[in-house]
Scaffold this motif. Structure first.
Motif, PDB file in Angstrom:
ATOM      1  N   LEU A 146      15.557 -62.575  41.588  1.00 25.02           N
ATOM      2  CA  LEU A 146      15.920 -64.721  41.393  1.00 25.02           C
ATOM      3  C   LEU A 146      16.938 -64.570  42.675  1.00 25.02           C
ATOM      4  N   ARG A 152      12.480 -48.042  47.718  1.00 25.14           N
ATOM      5  CA  ARG A 152      14.328 -47.913  48.772  1.00 25.14           C
ATOM      6  C   ARG A 152      14.266 -46.676  48.232  1.00 25.14           C
ATOM      7  N   VAL A 196      14.339 -55.135  36.451  1.00 24.73           N
ATOM      8  CA  VAL A 196      14.449 -53.971  34.865  1.00 24.73           C
ATOM      9  C   VAL A 196      14.104 -52.917  35.290  1.00 24.73           C
ATOM     10  N   GLY A 197      13.126 -52.507  35.999  1.00 22.70           N
ATOM     11  CA  GLY A 197      12.901 -51.352  36.371  1.00 22.70           C
ATOM     12  C   GLY A 197      13.589 -50.734  36.070  1.00 22.70           C
ATOM     13  N   ILE A 201       4.900 -55.954  33.382  1.00 18.71           N
ATOM     14  CA  ILE A 201       5.718 -57.217  32.760  1.00 18.71           C
ATOM     15  C   ILE A 201       5.114 -58.114  33.988  1.00 18.71           C
ATOM     16  N   SER A 202       4.379 -59.185  32.914  1.00 23.88           N
ATOM     17  CA  SER A 202       3.754 -60.598  33.699  1.00 23.88           C
ATOM     18  C   SER A 202       5.497 -61.409  33.919  1.00 23.88           C
ATOM     19  N   SER A 203       4.395 -62.838  33.943  1.00 26.89           N
ATOM     20  CA  SER A 203       5.741 -63.786  33.751  1.00 26.89           C
ATOM     21  C   SER A 203       4.889 -65.519  32.927  1.00 26.89           C
ATOM     22  N   LYS A 241      -0.015 -63.061  37.819  1.00 24.28           N
ATOM     23  CA  LYS A 241       0.515 -62.825  36.679  1.00 24.28           C
ATOM     24  C   LYS A 241      -0.160 -62.947  35.465  1.00 24.28           C
ATOM     25  N   GLY A 275       6.580 -56.025  40.994  1.00 19.53           N
ATOM     26  CA  GLY A 275       6.652 -57.133  41.132  1.00 19.53           C
ATOM     27  C   GLY A 275       6.906 -57.729  42.123  1.00 19.53           C
ATOM     28  N   ALA A 307       9.517 -46.747  43.539  1.00 20.91           N
ATOM     29  CA  ALA A 307       9.539 -48.442  44.070  1.00 20.91           C
ATOM     30  C   ALA A 307       9.876 -47.513  46.132  1.00 20.91           C
ATOM     31  N   THR A 339       1.335 -51.161  47.193  1.00 16.95           N
ATOM     32  CA  THR A 339       0.425 -51.698  47.784  1.00 16.95           C
ATOM     33  C   THR A 339      -1.054 -51.237  47.425  1.00 16.95           C
ATOM     34  N   THR A 391      18.556 -61.085  37.986  1.00 13.74           N
ATOM     35  CA  THR A 391      17.736 -60.190  39.093  1.00 13.74           C
ATOM     36  C   THR A 391      17.663 -60.089  40.230  1.00 13.74           C
ATOM     37  N   SER A 410      14.134 -48.936  41.440  1.00 10.04           N
ATOM     38  CA  SER A 410      14.670 -49.392  42.244  1.00 10.04           C
ATOM     39  C   SER A 410      15.558 -50.351  42.086  1.00 10.04           C
ATOM     40  N   SER A 411      15.395 -51.081  40.933  1.00  7.70           N
ATOM     41  CA  SER A 411      16.077 -52.730  40.664  1.00  7.70           C
ATOM     42  C   SER A 411      15.902 -53.059  39.709  1.00  7.70           C
ATOM     43  N   CYS A 430       7.271 -52.495  35.973  1.00  7.16           N
ATOM     44  CA  CYS A 430       7.802 -52.945  36.399  1.00  7.16           C
ATOM     45  C   CYS A 430       7.806 -53.867  37.246  1.00  7.16           C
ATOM     46  N   TYR A 481       2.091 -66.572  42.659  1.00  6.44           N
ATOM     47  CA  TYR A 481       2.415 -65.565  41.651  1.00  6.44           C
ATOM     48  C   TYR A 481       1.789 -66.189  40.299  1.00  6.44           C
TER      49      TYR A 481
HETATM   50  N1  NAP Z   1      13.259 -61.950  37.921  1.00 10.45           N
HETATM   51  C1  NAP Z   1      12.624 -63.505  37.292  1.00 10.45           C
HETATM   52  O1  NAP Z   1      13.344 -64.075  36.877  1.00 10.45           O
HETATM   53  C2  NAP Z   1      10.978 -62.497  36.436  1.00 10.45           C
HETATM   54  C3  NAP Z   1      10.949 -63.142  35.922  1.00 10.45           C
HETATM   55  C4  NAP Z   1       9.802 -62.598  35.020  1.00 10.45           C
HETATM   56  C5  NAP Z   1       9.052 -61.981  35.431  1.00 10.45           C
HETATM   57  N2  NAP Z   1       9.893 -61.187  36.150  1.00 10.45           N
HETATM   58  C6  NAP Z   1       8.568 -59.537  36.631  1.00 10.45           C
HETATM   59  O2  NAP Z   1       9.612 -58.936  35.589  1.00 10.45           O
HETATM   60  C7  NAP Z   1       9.402 -57.618  37.078  1.00 10.45           C
HETATM   61  C8  NAP Z   1      10.760 -56.984  37.649  1.00 10.45           C
HETATM   62  O3  NAP Z   1      11.476 -57.894  38.726  1.00 10.45           O
HETATM   63  P1  NAP Z   1      13.034 -57.841  38.283  1.00 10.45           P
HETATM   64  O4  NAP Z   1      13.150 -59.333  37.653  1.00 10.45           O
HETATM   65  O5  NAP Z   1      13.528 -56.881  37.965  1.00 10.45           O
HETATM   66  O6  NAP Z   1      13.340 -57.648  39.988  1.00 10.45           O
HETATM   67  P2  NAP Z   1      13.596 -57.103  41.533  1.00 10.45           P
HETATM   68  O7  NAP Z   1      14.610 -56.260  41.093  1.00 10.45           O
HETATM   69  O8  NAP Z   1      13.059 -57.380  43.202  1.00 10.45           O
HETATM   70  O9  NAP Z   1      12.966 -55.902  41.101  1.00 10.45           O
HETATM   71  C9  NAP Z   1      10.875 -55.421  41.585  1.00 10.45           C
HETATM   72  C10 NAP Z   1      10.784 -54.045  42.024  1.00 10.45           C
HETATM   73  O10 NAP Z   1       9.410 -53.798  42.620  1.00 10.45           O
HETATM   74  C11 NAP Z   1       9.767 -53.057  43.507  1.00 10.45           C
HETATM   75  N3  NAP Z   1       8.371 -53.134  44.286  1.00 10.45           N
HETATM   76  C12 NAP Z   1       8.657 -54.685  44.961  1.00 10.45           C
HETATM   77  N4  NAP Z   1       6.863 -54.737  45.484  1.00 10.45           N
HETATM   78  C13 NAP Z   1       7.205 -53.351  45.532  1.00 10.45           C
HETATM   79  C14 NAP Z   1       5.590 -52.598  46.229  1.00 10.45           C
HETATM   80  N5  NAP Z   1       5.438 -53.186  47.209  1.00 10.45           N
HETATM   81  N6  NAP Z   1       6.096 -50.878  46.151  1.00 10.45           N
HETATM   82  C15 NAP Z   1       6.402 -50.844  45.599  1.00 10.45           C
HETATM   83  N7  NAP Z   1       7.641 -51.648  44.727  1.00 10.45           N
HETATM   84  C16 NAP Z   1       7.713 -52.581  45.007  1.00 10.45           C
HETATM   85  C17 NAP Z   1      11.197 -53.206  44.130  1.00 10.45           C
HETATM   86  O11 NAP Z   1      11.280 -52.410  44.576  1.00 10.45           O
HETATM   87  P3  NAP Z   1      11.712 -51.863  46.058  1.00 10.45           P
HETATM   88  O12 NAP Z   1      12.337 -53.608  47.066  1.00 10.45           O
HETATM   89  O13 NAP Z   1      12.495 -50.879  46.249  1.00 10.45           O
HETATM   90  O14 NAP Z   1       9.800 -51.371  46.761  1.00 10.45           O
HETATM   91  C18 NAP Z   1      11.618 -53.633  42.944  1.00 10.45           C
HETATM   92  O15 NAP Z   1      12.072 -52.018  42.010  1.00 10.45           O
HETATM   93  C19 NAP Z   1       8.656 -58.043  38.384  1.00 10.45           C
HETATM   94  O16 NAP Z   1       6.751 -58.074  37.619  1.00 10.45           O
HETATM   95  C20 NAP Z   1       8.728 -59.685  38.218  1.00 10.45           C
HETATM   96  O17 NAP Z   1       7.970 -60.273  38.930  1.00 10.45           O
HETATM   97  C21 NAP Z   1      10.769 -61.200  36.930  1.00 10.45           C
END
Ligand code: NAP
Length: 250
Positions: free
Chosen positions: A194, A41, A20-21, A141-143, A160, A93, A39, A65, A191, A17-18, A91, A156
């Motif tokens: 952050l 939303r 990387v995914g 996707i870990s971290s 991961k 998280g 997701a 969850t 994204t 829904s947003s 993806c 967090y």
């Molecule tokens: N952004 C960074 O700096 C960073 C760095 C290292 C790793 N990561 C990892 O990269 C991955 C992608 O994150 P992003 O940066 O793309 O962030 P994001 O835009 O916030 O995306 C997170 C996604 O996870 C979904 N999500 C979260 N909780 C959920 C739940 N309980 N059930 C279903 N879906 C859920 C959200 O969808 P809904 O809210 O619609 O459910 C959203 O689509 C994550 O695993 C994150 O930990 C991110």
């Protein structure tokens, strides 16, 4: 045979829904895959669908969850068209900074169930021959926080790091079926994740106000898709740093 060809392959993308995914789903659709996106939303999932190429894609509103709910949803996705999954990109998280003094079982459980238990539930599905084809691949996707640590982010990071450890054993267990399992460990990506953490400090468009040194979600998506593809045939059981050799600056 084109090793980057996803034609005729069915892929599940969580967190579509947003961020990387969403980019992973868009890229896979352009490469011929039939993609199921997941997701919570619904309106944002519909937006992702509208950005994807080709046909046959679908979405599921699912709270990751819910461990049993994941397994039931995957079964239902297979039952709908009778086609098993070939690939999963996990993806989704949740990152909520929690200083050590503020930890509670409730906030630890929320982060672990969003990030780690969901990954375990998906791999439980992969392990069932009636749900997942031999010869496929999974990327989570870990971290880099799980690898190098970060102040106020121990929970967090632990969620991961546990994903990475789980992935290594899962890769060994699934090797006889030629299913590869890997994780990537990126540092900061531009994204919502952050932006949501920075939102209190920033007025207006939080994502565009984030600093330019952050990595871009479409570039991370191409790494995920490359790792899923047959071009990475012998790569399995590996947690890959994605940080341009910056080695995680605090
Ligand atoms: N952004 C960074 O700096 C960073 C760095 C290292 C790793 N990561 C990892 O990269 C991955 C992608 O994150 P992003 O940066 O793309 O962030 P994001 O835009 O916030 O995306 C997170 C996604 O996870 C979904 N999500 C979260 N909780 C959920 C739940 N309980 N059930 C279903 N879906 C859920 C959200 O969808 P809904 O809210 O619609 O459910 C959203 O689509 C994550 O695993 C994150 O930990 C991110």
């Amino acid at each position: 045979m084109d090793k980057f060809d996803f034609n005729g392959k069915k892929v599940l993308v969580t967190g579509a829904s947003s961020g990387v995914g969403r980019e992973v789903a868009i890229l896979l659709s352009a490469m011929g895959a039939k993609v199921v996106i997941v997701a919570r939303r619904e309106s944002e999932l519909q937006k992702t669908l509208s950005l994807m190429e080709g046909s046959g894609h679908s979405y599921r509103v699912l709270d990751l969850t819910d461990f049993d709910g994941i397994v039931e949803t995957v079964k239902d996705i297979i039952a709908k068209d009778g086609e098993k999954l070939d690939y999963i990109a996990h993806c989704a998280g949740l990152a909520v900074p929690i200083p050590l003094r503020s930890m509670s079982l409730a906030n630890i459980s929320q982060i672990f169930s969003s990030n780690t238990y969901s990954f375990m539930a998906l791999l439980k599905c992969v392990a069932q021959k009636r749900l997942f084809n031999d010869g496929g691949a999974v990327v989570g996707i870990s971290s880099c926080v799980g690898v190098y640590g970060q102040a106020a982010n121990a929970v967090y990071g632990a969620s991961k790091g546990a994903m990475d450890a789980f992935m290594k054993s899962a890769a060994k267990e699934l090797r006889p079926r030629k299913i590869r399992v890997n994780t990537i460990c990126p540092c900061g990506i531009k994204t919502e994740m952050l932006a949501n953490q920075a939102i209190k400090a920033i007025e207006g468009d939080a994502i565009n106000e984030l600093p330019d040194y952050l990595m871009l979600p479409d570039k991370i998506a191409s790494i995920v898709v490359a790792l899923l593809s047959d071009s990475m045939q012998y790569i399995s059981g590996v947690a890959i740093d994605v940080d341009e050799a910056k080695t995680w600056e605090d």
